[in-house]
Scaffold this motif. Structure first.
Motif, PDB file in Angstrom:
ATOM      1  N   ALA A   1       0.829  -1.210   0.000  1.00  0.00           N
ATOM      2  CA  ALA A   1       0.000   0.000   0.000  1.00  0.00           C
ATOM      3  C   ALA A   1       0.860   1.255   0.000  1.00  0.00           C
ATOM      4  O   ALA A   1       0.485   2.277  -0.579  1.00  0.00           O
ATOM      5  CB  ALA A   1      -0.922  -0.012   1.222  1.00  0.00           C
ATOM      6  N   LEU A   2       2.021   1.198   0.651  1.00  0.00           N
ATOM      7  CA  LEU A   2       2.934   2.336   0.639  1.00  0.00           C
ATOM      8  C   LEU A   2       3.398   2.646  -0.777  1.00  0.00           C
ATOM      9  O   LEU A   2       3.520   3.813  -1.166  1.00  0.00           O
ATOM     10  CB  LEU A   2       4.142   2.048   1.534  1.00  0.00           C
ATOM     11  N   ILE A   3       3.646   1.610  -1.541  1.00  0.00           N
ATOM     12  CA  ILE A   3       4.145   1.792  -2.911  1.00  0.00           C
ATOM     13  C   ILE A   3       3.087   2.423  -3.807  1.00  0.00           C
ATOM     14  O   ILE A   3       3.398   3.148  -4.749  1.00  0.00           O
ATOM     15  CB  ILE A   3       4.593   0.437  -3.493  1.00  0.00           C
ATOM     16  N   GLN A   4       1.819   2.202  -3.507  1.00  0.00           N
ATOM     17  CA  GLN A   4       0.742   2.691  -4.362  1.00  0.00           C
ATOM     18  C   GLN A   4       0.690   4.222  -4.352  1.00  0.00           C
ATOM     19  O   GLN A   4       0.592   4.854  -3.302  1.00  0.00           O
ATOM     20  CB  GLN A   4      -0.603   2.135  -3.886  1.00  0.00           C
ATOM     21  N   ASP A   5       0.768   4.815  -5.535  1.00  0.00           N
ATOM     22  CA  ASP A   5       0.645   6.267  -5.695  1.00  0.00           C
ATOM     23  C   ASP A   5      -0.834   6.620  -5.789  1.00  0.00           C
ATOM     24  O   ASP A   5      -1.534   6.111  -6.670  1.00  0.00           O
ATOM     25  CB  ASP A   5       1.374   6.708  -6.957  1.00  0.00           C
ATOM     26  N   PRO A   6      -1.375   7.475  -4.907  1.00  0.00           N
ATOM     27  CA  PRO A   6      -2.797   7.826  -4.950  1.00  0.00           C
ATOM     28  C   PRO A   6      -3.226   8.367  -6.305  1.00  0.00           C
ATOM     29  O   PRO A   6      -4.374   8.163  -6.724  1.00  0.00           O
ATOM     30  CB  PRO A   6      -2.930   8.892  -3.860  1.00  0.00           C
ATOM     31  N   ALA A   7      -2.310   9.044  -7.005  1.00  0.00           N
ATOM     32  CA  ALA A   7      -2.647   9.587  -8.321  1.00  0.00           C
ATOM     33  C   ALA A   7      -2.509   8.538  -9.407  1.00  0.00           C
ATOM     34  O   ALA A   7      -2.941   8.763 -10.549  1.00  0.00           O
ATOM     35  CB  ALA A   7      -1.739  10.786  -8.635  1.00  0.00           C
ATOM     36  N   GLY A   8      -1.910   7.395  -9.076  1.00  0.00           N
ATOM     37  CA  GLY A   8      -1.789   6.306 -10.042  1.00  0.00           C
ATOM     38  C   GLY A   8      -0.707   6.485 -11.072  1.00  0.00           C
ATOM     39  O   GLY A   8      -0.561   5.652 -11.976  1.00  0.00           O
TER      40      GLY A   8
ATOM     41  N   THR B   1       3.196   4.557  -9.440  1.00  0.00           N
ATOM     42  CA  THR B   1       3.258   3.200  -8.895  1.00  0.00           C
ATOM     43  C   THR B   1       4.146   2.308  -9.747  1.00  0.00           C
ATOM     44  O   THR B   1       5.018   1.585  -9.224  1.00  0.00           O
ATOM     45  CB  THR B   1       1.847   2.592  -8.798  1.00  0.00           C
ATOM     46  N   GLY B   2       3.954   2.333 -11.044  1.00  0.00           N
ATOM     47  CA  GLY B   2       4.754   1.502 -11.941  1.00  0.00           C
ATOM     48  C   GLY B   2       6.231   1.851 -11.880  1.00  0.00           C
ATOM     49  O   GLY B   2       7.096   0.961 -11.886  1.00  0.00           O
ATOM     50  N   ARG B   3       6.554   3.125 -11.828  1.00  0.00           N
ATOM     51  CA  ARG B   3       7.961   3.548 -11.789  1.00  0.00           C
ATOM     52  C   ARG B   3       8.600   3.155 -10.458  1.00  0.00           C
ATOM     53  O   ARG B   3       9.790   2.846 -10.412  1.00  0.00           O
ATOM     54  CB  ARG B   3       8.073   5.056 -12.023  1.00  0.00           C
ATOM     55  N   ARG B   4       7.824   3.179  -9.381  1.00  0.00           N
ATOM     56  CA  ARG B   4       8.357   2.764  -8.086  1.00  0.00           C
ATOM     57  C   ARG B   4       8.701   1.269  -8.112  1.00  0.00           C
ATOM     58  O   ARG B   4       9.756   0.842  -7.623  1.00  0.00           O
ATOM     59  CB  ARG B   4       7.347   3.066  -6.982  1.00  0.00           C
ATOM     60  N   LEU B   5       7.804   0.469  -8.661  1.00  0.00           N
ATOM     61  CA  LEU B   5       8.063  -0.968  -8.763  1.00  0.00           C
ATOM     62  C   LEU B   5       9.272  -1.229  -9.655  1.00  0.00           C
ATOM     63  O   LEU B   5      10.103  -2.111  -9.361  1.00  0.00           O
ATOM     64  CB  LEU B   5       6.823  -1.679  -9.311  1.00  0.00           C
ATOM     65  N   ARG B   6       9.408  -0.428 -10.740  1.00  0.00           N
ATOM     66  CA  ARG B   6      10.539  -0.626 -11.642  1.00  0.00           C
ATOM     67  C   ARG B   6      11.860  -0.267 -10.953  1.00  0.00           C
ATOM     68  O   ARG B   6      12.889  -0.907 -11.193  1.00  0.00           O
ATOM     69  CB  ARG B   6      10.363   0.217 -12.901  1.00  0.00           C
ATOM     70  N   SER B   7      11.834   0.753 -10.071  1.00  0.00           N
ATOM     71  CA  SER B   7      13.070   1.117  -9.364  1.00  0.00           C
ATOM     72  C   SER B   7      13.508  -0.015  -8.434  1.00  0.00           C
ATOM     73  O   SER B   7      14.705  -0.274  -8.280  1.00  0.00           O
ATOM     74  CB  SER B   7      12.857   2.410  -8.575  1.00  0.00           C
ATOM     75  N   LEU B   8      12.543  -0.727  -7.834  1.00  0.00           N
ATOM     76  CA  LEU B   8      12.876  -1.874  -6.993  1.00  0.00           C
ATOM     77  C   LEU B   8      13.354  -3.039  -7.858  1.00  0.00           C
ATOM     78  O   LEU B   8      14.280  -3.783  -7.474  1.00  0.00           O
ATOM     79  CB  LEU B   8      11.653  -2.296  -6.173  1.00  0.00           C
ATOM     80  N   GLN B   9      12.726  -3.205  -9.015  1.00  0.00           N
ATOM     81  CA  GLN B   9      13.121  -4.272  -9.944  1.00  0.00           C
ATOM     82  C   GLN B   9      14.578  -4.112 -10.353  1.00  0.00           C
ATOM     83  O   GLN B   9      15.348  -5.080 -10.349  1.00  0.00           O
ATOM     84  CB  GLN B   9      12.209  -4.234 -11.175  1.00  0.00           C
TER      85      GLN B   9
ATOM     86  N   HIS C   1      15.755   7.933  -8.761  1.00  0.00           N
ATOM     87  CA  HIS C   1      14.657   7.092  -8.285  1.00  0.00           C
ATOM     88  C   HIS C   1      13.840   7.804  -7.194  1.00  0.00           C
ATOM     89  O   HIS C   1      12.637   7.567  -7.053  1.00  0.00           O
ATOM     90  CB  HIS C   1      15.198   5.767  -7.732  1.00  0.00           C
ATOM     91  N   SER C   2      14.518   8.650  -6.414  1.00  0.00           N
ATOM     92  CA  SER C   2      13.813   9.346  -5.324  1.00  0.00           C
ATOM     93  C   SER C   2      12.688  10.226  -5.853  1.00  0.00           C
ATOM     94  O   SER C   2      11.690  10.459  -5.159  1.00  0.00           O
ATOM     95  CB  SER C   2      14.798  10.190  -4.514  1.00  0.00           C
ATOM     96  N   GLN C   3      12.834  10.717  -7.087  1.00  0.00           N
ATOM     97  CA  GLN C   3      11.788  11.558  -7.675  1.00  0.00           C
ATOM     98  C   GLN C   3      10.515  10.763  -7.952  1.00  0.00           C
ATOM     99  O   GLN C   3       9.415  11.323  -7.977  1.00  0.00           O
ATOM    100  CB  GLN C   3      12.293  12.186  -8.990  1.00  0.00           C
ATOM    101  N   ASP C   4      10.685   9.431  -8.167  1.00  0.00           N
ATOM    102  CA  ASP C   4       9.516   8.585  -8.424  1.00  0.00           C
ATOM    103  C   ASP C   4       8.806   8.211  -7.126  1.00  0.00           C
ATOM    104  O   ASP C   4       7.678   7.712  -7.149  1.00  0.00           O
ATOM    105  CB  ASP C   4       9.933   7.299  -9.146  1.00  0.00           C
ATOM    106  N   TRP C   5       9.477   8.478  -5.983  1.00  0.00           N
ATOM    107  CA  TRP C   5       8.887   8.142  -4.697  1.00  0.00           C
ATOM    108  C   TRP C   5       8.331   9.395  -4.013  1.00  0.00           C
ATOM    109  O   TRP C   5       7.261   9.843  -4.347  1.00  0.00           O
ATOM    110  CB  TRP C   5       9.919   7.405  -3.829  1.00  0.00           C
ATOM    111  N   PHE C   6       9.072   9.977  -3.102  1.00  0.00           N
ATOM    112  CA  PHE C   6       8.496  11.071  -2.298  1.00  0.00           C
ATOM    113  C   PHE C   6       9.284  12.379  -2.376  1.00  0.00           C
ATOM    114  O   PHE C   6       8.999  13.308  -1.631  1.00  0.00           O
ATOM    115  CB  PHE C   6       8.399  10.628  -0.832  1.00  0.00           C
TER     116      PHE C   6
END
Length: 563
Positions: free
Chosen positions: A446-453, A456-464, A511-516
């Motif tokens: 749920a933390l990874i989920q971006d409320p604006a949608g 979310t994909g870019r966050r998962l890709r940064s972890l990948q 990657h930080s720009q894709d998060w918070f």
């Protein structure tokens, strides 16, 4: 309050109702060019007339000033750089003056009277006459319509002081008295006046009644005389022109009467003036010989005042100098920080978003409406420098920062002692780290989920990429990361470069720009803090800061925050 203003232009900033205008009013009252019949009780602190009030000023005066013409000589004091001192006498008996100054004082008595005095080095006082105050009387543009008064022939006005024709009133009054008003009456009105004269005679009152233009106590016929100017071929009273033109006209009149020690007071310089006129007036005041005191709520005026000394009045009524390169940069970057009732300097844009959302919940009202400005300090070092520069003036500003590996502990400790609970710093680590480490394992997705949608994909890709996984599905990433998933998220959210990937530093830091690492990211973290029920774990740390901000805008403490 004790204040040592600078020479030249002094620009006084601060939020609403912190006392900026009161400072100008105090200077104006001390040098008032007219004798007030009374002083209102609202000029007394807490309206306690029995306590009285005193306004002092230590000033330098030219040799030809009227202070040398008093019935009893006014002796100068020496100025030691901080206060007036009794002049010293050297061994030869000659006076050794550093910088001769005079100590002037006005006292508001419990009887609502004003007593003007010149304080002598021998401990005595002499009356400060009206003539001296007229010589020293400041050019003043207040935020009300006082400038209209200066365009009229009112006693003590700028126009009256400029023309200085002492016999004009008596000559003009005599001429006005000769006006045959009765001839202008209708026949019915003449009959009524004649009947009134008869009625007076019956009651043994004065007779032969007539009409004439007369004055009265508090009402001056001369006040009807004002400047006129031609506009579009028509002669119009200057008082009927636009507010900006009237203010500039009053200033131009008053400048003609300035002596060798000119003082100029301008309250809310932006009133009635377009930005280009504000800049022009600021430039004129900054280059003149007058010592000027100006209040403003205009970013254009602040930006134009490059040759001025900036002063800030905080919510406690303290006035302090804003100086140094850090303040100069902030003045250009975000001048509204110095126009608020309370500014909170945050380390970065994420902290701006987080603190704004947190304080919105704590206040229950828009921050702008409360007079609070959240400022982006632009990094750890610049935030520390800016807060230090502001604190040097003895002012109260808020701060919100991380603990960057224990950097500058002595400097931060001094700031904490100065600002108290208005300065919030995480005990260790950064904002993202302190929030993410509280997230339950079951809520990491749920933390990874971006409320604006969008992210979310870019966050998962940064972890990948950091895991070297073939898939960016959360279940796959979770299984591959195991117990290290939380730490991996922290590293991605803070832009930490993995070992062996230094050649791709910029990519991994991004990657930080894709998060918070954004305004919306900081807001997202604050909202998730409450949505995931993490607030109880941080309440003891953050609530005192929120209450300190509330106190700064005169709001009572609260026991909790809901968002």
């Amino acid at each position: 309050m004790e204040w040592h203003p600078a020479a030249g232009l002094n620009l006084i900033l601060g939020g609403g109702d912190v006392g900026k205008t009161s400072i100008l009013d105090a200077i104006a009252l001390l040098f008032s060019p007219s004798n007030s019949s009374f002083v209102p009780d609202t000029d007394y602190y807490g309206r306690q007339e029995e306590d009285g009030f005193i306004i002092d000023a230590v000033i330098s005066l030219p040799d030809d000033s009227k202070i040398n013409g008093l019935l009893k000589a006014a002796w100068p004091w020496d100025w030691d750089g901080k206060k007036p001192v009794v002049p010293s006498i050297d061994g030869d008996g000659a006076a050794a003056h550093n910088e001769p100054v005079y100590w002037l004082q006005v006292t508001g008595t419990p009887e609502l009277d004003l007593v003007y005095e010149v304080k002598q080095p021998d401990g005595t006082s002499e009356n400060m006459p009206l003539g001296l105050r007229r010589q020293l009387g400041p050019v003043r543009l207040s935020s009300d319509d006082r400038n209209d008064r200066d365009l009229r022939f009112v006693q003590g006005s700028a126009l009256d002081r400029l023309l200085a024709d002492k016999t004009l009133r008596s000559r003009l009054s005599s001429k006005l008295a000769e006006t045959n008003v009765v001839d202008a009456l209708s026949n019915d009105s003449k009959d009524a006046l004649s009947a009134l004269s008869g009625a007076f005679a019956v009651k043994s009152l004065p007779t032969c009644l007539d009409l004439s233009i007369t004055g009265a106590p508090g009402i001056s016929v001369m006040a009807l005389i004002g400047l006129t100017a031609q506009g579009s071929g028509v002669q119009l009273p200057l008082s009927s022109w636009g507010a900006g033109t009237r203010r500039l006209a009053a200033l131009a009149i008053a400048e003609q009467t300035q002596g060798a020690t000119p003082i100029t007071l301008v309250d809310e310089i932006e009133r009635g003036l377009e930005p280009y006129r504000q800049r022009a007036l600021i430039g004129k005041l900054g280059s003149s010989k007058a010592q000027a005191f100006v209040t403003t709520h205009s970013a254009a005026a602040i930006s134009a005042a490059s040759n001025s000394t900036l002063w800030y009045v905080d919510y406690n009524g303290k006035i302090g100098k804003l100086e140094g390169a850090k303040v100069a940069q902030q003045r250009v970057k975000d001048p509204e920080a110095f126009l608020s009732r309370l500014a909170v300097v945050c380390e970065g844009v994420t902290e701006v978003g987080f603190a704004s959302t947190l304080l919105l919940g704590a206040l229950g009202t828009p921050l702008e409406q409360a007079g609070i400005r959240i400022v982006d300090g632009g990094g750890h070092e610049t935030t520390l420098g800016l807060l230090e520069a502001l604190a040097e003036g003895g002012l109260s500003f808020g701060g919100f920062a991380d603990d960057e590996d224990g950097k500058h502990p002595t400097r931060w400790k001094k700031l904490e002692e100065r600002l108290g609970k208005l300065l919030f710093r995480w005990p260790s680590g950064c904002l993202e780290e302190n929030i993410i480490k509280l997230i339950p394992e079951t809520s990491l997705e749920a933390l990874i989920q971006d409320p604006a949608g969008e992210k979310t994909g870019r966050r998962l890709r940064s972890l990948q990429e950091r895991l070297g996984s073939d898939s960016k599905e959360f279940a796959v990433l979770n299984e591959k990361a195991g117990a290290n998933l939380r730490q991996l998220i922290i590293e991605a959210a803070t832009g930490i470069v993995p070992v062996g990937k230094e050649s791709e530093r910029k990519h991994y830091e991004s990657h930080s720009q894709d998060w918070f690492k954004s305004l919306s990211g900081g807001q997202e973290l604050a909202k998730k803090l409450f949505a995931m029920n993490l607030w109880p774990s941080l309440k003891d740390q953050l609530l005192p800061f929120a209450n300190a901000v509330r106190k700064g805008v005169v709001l009572p403490e609260i026991m909790d925050i809901t968002l």
